[in-house]
Design a protein around this motif. Structure first.
Motif, PDB file in Angstrom:
ATOM      1  N   ALA A   1       0.429 -23.013 -34.296  1.00  0.00           N
ATOM      2  CA  ALA A   1      -1.454 -22.892 -33.601  1.00  0.00           C
ATOM      3  C   ALA A   1      -2.931 -22.416 -34.956  1.00  0.00           C
ATOM      4  CB  ALA A   1      -0.872 -21.521 -32.513  1.00  0.00           C
ATOM      5  N   ARG A   2      -2.302 -22.011 -35.699  1.00  0.00           N
ATOM      6  CA  ARG A   2      -3.246 -21.321 -36.899  1.00  0.00           C
ATOM      7  C   ARG A   2      -2.327 -21.755 -38.331  1.00  0.00           C
ATOM      8  NH1 ARG A   2      -3.173 -17.097 -34.278  1.00  0.00           N
ATOM      9  NH2 ARG A   2      -5.124 -18.142 -32.959  1.00  0.00           N
ATOM     10  N   PRO A   3      -3.318 -21.868 -39.898  1.00  0.00           N
ATOM     11  CA  PRO A   3      -2.809 -22.266 -40.421  1.00  0.00           C
ATOM     12  C   PRO A   3      -2.272 -21.073 -40.874  1.00  0.00           C
ATOM     13  CG  PRO A   3      -4.692 -23.674 -40.553  1.00  0.00           C
ATOM     14  CD  PRO A   3      -4.780 -22.691 -39.271  1.00  0.00           C
ATOM     15  N   LEU A   4      -0.912 -21.374 -42.211  1.00  0.00           N
ATOM     16  CA  LEU A   4      -0.808 -20.236 -42.024  1.00  0.00           C
ATOM     17  C   LEU A   4      -1.004 -20.284 -44.061  1.00  0.00           C
ATOM     18  CD1 LEU A   4       1.299 -17.226 -42.159  1.00  0.00           C
ATOM     19  CD2 LEU A   4       3.108 -18.437 -42.504  1.00  0.00           C
ATOM     20  N   TYR A   5      -1.917 -19.054 -43.873  1.00  0.00           N
ATOM     21  CA  TYR A   5      -2.484 -19.327 -46.036  1.00  0.00           C
ATOM     22  C   TYR A   5      -1.391 -18.445 -46.668  1.00  0.00           C
ATOM     23  CZ  TYR A   5      -6.583 -21.768 -43.114  1.00  0.00           C
ATOM     24  OH  TYR A   5      -7.768 -22.010 -42.734  1.00  0.00           O
TER      25      TYR A   5
ATOM     26  N   GLN B   1       2.909 -18.234 -31.613  1.00  0.00           N
ATOM     27  CA  GLN B   1       2.903 -17.556 -33.323  1.00  0.00           C
ATOM     28  C   GLN B   1       1.531 -16.661 -33.207  1.00  0.00           C
ATOM     29  OE1 GLN B   1       0.631 -20.269 -35.681  1.00  0.00           O
ATOM     30  NE2 GLN B   1       0.682 -19.242 -36.896  1.00  0.00           N
ATOM     31  N   ASP B   2       1.865 -14.818 -33.288  1.00  0.00           N
ATOM     32  CA  ASP B   2       0.488 -13.999 -32.971  1.00  0.00           C
ATOM     33  C   ASP B   2      -0.169 -14.514 -32.543  1.00  0.00           C
ATOM     34  OD1 ASP B   2       0.758 -13.532 -35.642  1.00  0.00           O
ATOM     35  OD2 ASP B   2      -0.675 -15.518 -36.673  1.00  0.00           O
ATOM     36  N   GLY B   3       1.032 -14.355 -30.663  1.00  0.00           N
ATOM     37  CA  GLY B   3       0.833 -14.673 -29.533  1.00  0.00           C
ATOM     38  C   GLY B   3      -0.677 -15.791 -28.678  1.00  0.00           C
ATOM     39  N   SER B   4      -0.146 -17.171 -29.890  1.00  0.00           N
ATOM     40  CA  SER B   4      -0.701 -18.709 -29.238  1.00  0.00           C
ATOM     41  C   SER B   4       0.381 -19.603 -29.085  1.00  0.00           C
ATOM     42  CB  SER B   4      -2.496 -18.792 -30.349  1.00  0.00           C
ATOM     43  OG  SER B   4      -2.924 -17.900 -30.547  1.00  0.00           O
ATOM     44  N   GLN B   5       0.079 -20.601 -28.337  1.00  0.00           N
ATOM     45  CA  GLN B   5       1.386 -21.072 -27.692  1.00  0.00           C
ATOM     46  C   GLN B   5       1.076 -22.402 -29.046  1.00  0.00           C
ATOM     47  OE1 GLN B   5       3.350 -21.510 -25.021  1.00  0.00           O
ATOM     48  NE2 GLN B   5       3.398 -20.106 -24.794  1.00  0.00           N
TER      49      GLN B   5
ATOM     50  N   THR C   1       0.771 -13.169 -43.704  1.00  0.00           N
ATOM     51  CA  THR C   1       2.061 -13.543 -42.938  1.00  0.00           C
ATOM     52  C   THR C   1       2.031 -13.633 -41.676  1.00  0.00           C
ATOM     53  OG1 THR C   1       2.427 -11.456 -44.139  1.00  0.00           O
ATOM     54  CG2 THR C   1       3.332 -11.191 -41.902  1.00  0.00           C
ATOM     55  N   THR C   2       2.999 -14.028 -40.942  1.00  0.00           N
ATOM     56  CA  THR C   2       2.687 -14.813 -39.236  1.00  0.00           C
ATOM     57  C   THR C   2       3.336 -14.119 -38.401  1.00  0.00           C
ATOM     58  OG1 THR C   2       1.731 -16.383 -37.606  1.00  0.00           O
ATOM     59  CG2 THR C   2       3.418 -17.023 -39.310  1.00  0.00           C
ATOM     60  N   THR C   3       3.519 -13.924 -37.497  1.00  0.00           N
ATOM     61  CA  THR C   3       4.336 -13.118 -36.676  1.00  0.00           C
ATOM     62  C   THR C   3       5.065 -15.007 -35.577  1.00  0.00           C
ATOM     63  OG1 THR C   3       4.375 -10.868 -36.567  1.00  0.00           O
ATOM     64  CG2 THR C   3       5.335 -12.037 -34.860  1.00  0.00           C
TER      65      THR C   3
END
Length: 615
Positions: free
Chosen positions: A128-132, A109-113, A136-138
Motif C-alpha cells: 500500500a505504501r513503499p517500504l524505505y 499493511q499498517d492498517g491499509s489494504q 519497518t512495516t507490519t
C-alpha cells in the motif's frame, strides 16, 4: 596522496559494509486446527524490517501447500522429469479432500489494504505504501489451509501412522538479499528464508501431543510434561487446547502432532535439552531408547569440530517421509534399525549448523548445505564408531566411499551439471542429488587433501563462528579457507563448482637413469591438483613425494617430516617428470594418491608395479 588513499579506503569499507545487511522478520501466528477435516484457520502478524539499501514496493510469500495439487508446478515438473521422484508421484491422483492448499483471505499493511494475488505457490503483494531503507512495516493476514495427504515432507497420515507433519505450513515471506527477491515456486527442493523470531499458538484436539521448533511456553497450563521424563495428558474441560511455542533467531518453524507420541527428554551437561517424540513399537523401542546417549556423544563431537550449537533445545520428531531438517527440530521416519536411526538423526542434526544457523541460500548453493552435512556426518559417524556406539562398526572404513562412488557414477553417466546450477533447475534428480550431496561432500574432502586436515578443521570452526546467522555465500567460505591455509584457492572453487571438468592423473613412464629413476606423470583430466606420490622399495621402505600446484602459491604443511617437496607442477602442463635417488631395480611400486583421497575418476593408471625379475 593520503587523502586519496583514505577516500578509497572509505569507499571499500562502505561497499563491504553494504554487503553485510540482511532482512529480519518477526512472526506472531495463531491457528485453530480441526483434526476432523484436516483444515486450519490462522491469523498472522508479520513485522518486516528492511535493512537493505533498497525501497521495496512489492513483497512475496511462499504458499507451499499449494504444491500438493494435481497440475501444480511440482506435479508437472515431476511428470516431465526423466527420473521422477516416486515420493511426489501420488500428487496427480490426490482427491479434493486429500490435496493441500493455503489461501490468503485478508492482508493489510499498517492498517491499509494491499493488492495481492496467488500464483501457484507464490503470493505476489503490491504494498500500500513503499517500504524505505531502514524502515519497518507490519503485515497482518488471515489465512486458511488444508493439510495434504502425506507425499513429500509435509502432510497427514504418513506411512508410519503419524497424524500430522506440519512443515512449510504457513504463508512465509520470501527472502530478499543482495540478489533481490527469491520467490522460487516450490517443487520439493530446498529452502531459503530470513532470520527472525516466531511466536506460534496452535489450538488442536486435546488428545494430540504437539512437538515443534522452539520452547513450549505453557507446559504447566496445558498439563504436558515437557520438562519431565515422560508424557502427562490429563483430562481437560474442552475439546481443544492451545500449545504456545517461541523460537528466536530462526528462519522457519515446524511442528508435528500425534495422539500416540512417546516422549523422551535428555538434558546435556552444557544445558541443552534434547527431546525425542516417536510412536513406540516392539521394533523401534530399543533404538529410540538408545538414541539419546548416542546423540549426546554426537553433540560433543560436532560442537568441538564445527562450532557450538547456539540454541538451548532440539527435538527429534517422528514424521515426514524420510528426514528433513528445520531450525531446532527435525522430522525423521522412525521405524528403523539402530544404525539407520542414528544415521538419519546425525545427518539432520548437523543441518542445524549448515542450514539452520549458517542458512546459506540452499536453493542456489545446496552443496554448501547438503554436501557439508554429508561430510560432517561421515566424520561424526566414524567418531561414534570409534567410541563403540554404533554396533558392528569400528570407525576404520573409508569415510567418503559412498560419496566418491556416486560422484564417479555421475561422471560416467554423462549427465553432470555445474554445482552452481540453481537447485530447482537441474535437468535430472540424479544430477541434483549427486551434485548437492556427494560432490558437495567431496568438495570438502578434496579441500582437506589440498590444505591438510588440521587446516580444514580450523576453516570449519572459523567459518561457523564468523558467519553464523549471516547467510554466507561460496566466496565467504573460500576466503576463510585461504586465510587459514595461506594458499590461493580460487582456482579450486572455479573448477570444482563452476564447471563439470574432472580429475584424472596417471603414471605415464618409469625408467632407469643410472643410480636414479625418472618418473613421468600425465594429467588427462582438465582439473589440475597437487599430488602425493608414494614410492615403495622391494625391502618395504616408503618414500613420499609431494608435488605442489603452481596455482596454490605454496604447499600444505605435513605433520610427518619424511615428505620430499618437489618443484611446482605448472597448471598448463599435461606432463611432469621428476627424478628420485633410487635405482629402478630397488623399486616395487609407485602410486599416485596412496590415501585414495583424490577424486580421480580413473585410478587404474595410478599405480605402477616393477617386475621382481629386474632386481
Amino acid at each position: 596522496m593520503k587523502i586519496i588513499f583514505l577516500g578509497i579506503f572509505c569507499l571499500v569499507t562502505s561497499a563491504l559494509h553494504a554487503q553485510q545487511w540482511q532482512q529480519r522478520v518477526e512472526y506472531r501466528m495463531e491457528i485453530d486446527f480441526d483434526v476432523r477435516v484436516h483444515r486450519f484457520a490462522g491469523i498472522q502478524q508479520l513485522v518486516y524490517h528492511n535493512h537493505s539499501p533498497d525501497t521495496l514496493t512489492w513483497v512475496f510469500y511462499h504458499l507451499y501447500f499449494n504444491a500438493f495439487q494435481p497440475g501444480s508446478a511440482m506435479d508437472i515438473w515431476n511428470r516431465n522429469s526423466p527420473d521422477p521422484d516416486m515420493r511426489i508421484e501420488p500428487i496427480k491422483t490426490l482427491l479434493p479432500d486429500e490435496q493441500g492448499y493455503l489461501k490468503v483471505n485478508t492482508l493489510v499493511q499498517d492498517g491499509s489494504q494491499v493488492t495481492y494475488f496467488e500464483n501457484g505457490t507464490i503470493l505476489e503483494v503490491q504494498l500500500a505504501r513503499p517500504l524505505y531503507p531502514g524502515a519497518t512495516t507490519t503485515l497482518q493476514m488471515g489465512f486458511t489451509g488444508q493439510v495434504p495427504k502425506q507425499t513429500r515432507r509435509s502432510g497427514r497420515d504418513n506411512a508410519e501412522g503419524i497424524s500430522y507433519s506440519m512443515s512449510q505450513w504457513y504463508p512465509k515471506l520470501c527472502a530478499y538479499d543482495q540478489g533481490g527477491w527469491h520467490p522460487n515456486p516450490y517443487i520439493s527442493r530446498e529452502f531459503y528464508g530470513d532470520f527472525g523470531d516466531f511466536d506460534v499458538k496452535i489450538s488442536i484436539d486435546k488428545k494430540f501431543i504437539v512437538a515443534a521448533s522452539g520452547h513450549l511456553q505453557n507446559a504447566s497450563d496445558i498439563g504436558y510434561g515437557y520438562e519431565d521424563s515422560g508424557v502427562v495428558v490429563p483430562e481437560f474441560r474442552s475439546d481443544q487446547i492451545t500449545w504456545h511455542f517461541v523460537a528466536k533467531d530462526v528462519h522457519d518453524f515446524v511442528w508435528a502432532a500425534d495422539p500416540d507420541y512417546s516422549h523422551l527428554r535428555f538434558e546435556r551437561k552444557d544445558g541443552t535439552v534434547v527431546h525425542y517424540f516417536y510412536q513406540e513399537t516392539s521394533y523401534n523401542a530399543e533404538s529410540w531408547n538408545r538414541l539419546p546417549n548416542i546423540i549426546d556423544h554426537a553433540f560433543d563431537y560436532i560442537n568441538a569440530q564445527y562450532g557450538h550449537y547456539p540454541y538451548r533445545t532440539y527435538s527429534f520428531i517422528q514424521g515426514g517421509d524420510s528426514g528433513m531438517e528445520y531450525p531446532m527440530a527435525t522430522l525423521i521416519t522412525g521405524n528403523r534399525s539402530l544404525h539407520s536411526l542414528v544415521g538419519v538423526a546425525v545427518h539432520e542434526l548437523i543441518h542445524s549448523w549448515y542450514q539452520s544457523v549458517l542458512a546459506t541460500n540452499e536453493s542456489l548453493y545446496a552443496w554448501m548445505d547438503e554436501g557439508f552435512t554429508n561430510y560432517a556426518q561421515a566424520m561424526t559417524m566414524q567418531e561414534l564408531a570409534k567410541r563403540g556406539l554404533i554396533p558392528g562398526e569400528t570407525g576404520t572404513a573409508p569415510r567418503f566411499e559412498t560419496d566418491y562412488g556416486k560422484y564417479f557414477q555421475l561422471v560416467q553417466l554423462g549427465i553432470e551439471e555445474p554445482m552452481s546450477t540453481h537447485g530447482d533447475h537441474f535437468a535430472t534428480n540424479t544430477a541434483y542429488y549427486s551434485a548437492a550431496y556427494s560432490k558437495g561432500c567431496i568438495f570438502l574432502a578434496q579441500l582437506e587433501y589440498i590444505i591438510g586436515p588440521k587446516a580444514l578443521q580450523k576453516v570449519m570452526l572459523r567459518y561457523f563462528n564468523a558467519w553464523k546467522f549471516k547467510h554466507p555465500r561460496p566466496e565467504d567460505f573460500i576466503r576463510i579457507a585461504e586465510k587459514e591455509s595461506g594458499l590461493v584457492l580460487d582456482w579450486y572453487y572455479e573448477y570444482w563448482i563452476l564447471s563439470t571438468k574432472f580429475i584424472d592423473y596417471g603414471i605415464e613412464n618409469v625408467e632407469a637413469s643410472g643410480t636414479e629413476t625418472k618418473i613421468t606423470l600425465r594429467r588427462t583430466g582438465a582439473i589440475p591438483m597437487p599430488l602425493e606420490i608414494n614410492v615403495k622399495t622391494k625391502r618395504g621402505t616408503d618414500f613420499r613425494f609431494y608435488i605442489p600446484l603452481d596455482l596454490m602459491r605454496g604447499n600444505k604443511q605435513f605433520k610427518e617430516p619424511d615428505w620430499t617437496i618437489l618443484e611446482d607442477w605448472q597448471w598448463a602442463s599435461q606432463q611432469y617428470s621428476f627424478v628420485i635417488p633410487l635405482k629402478y631395480s630397488q623399486l616395487a611400486t609407485i602410486e599416485i594418491d596412496p590415501s585414495r583421497s583424490l577424486a580421480d575418476i580413473s585410478r587404474s593408471d595410478n599405480t605402477f608395479g616393477i617386475p621382481s625379475d629386474n632386481e
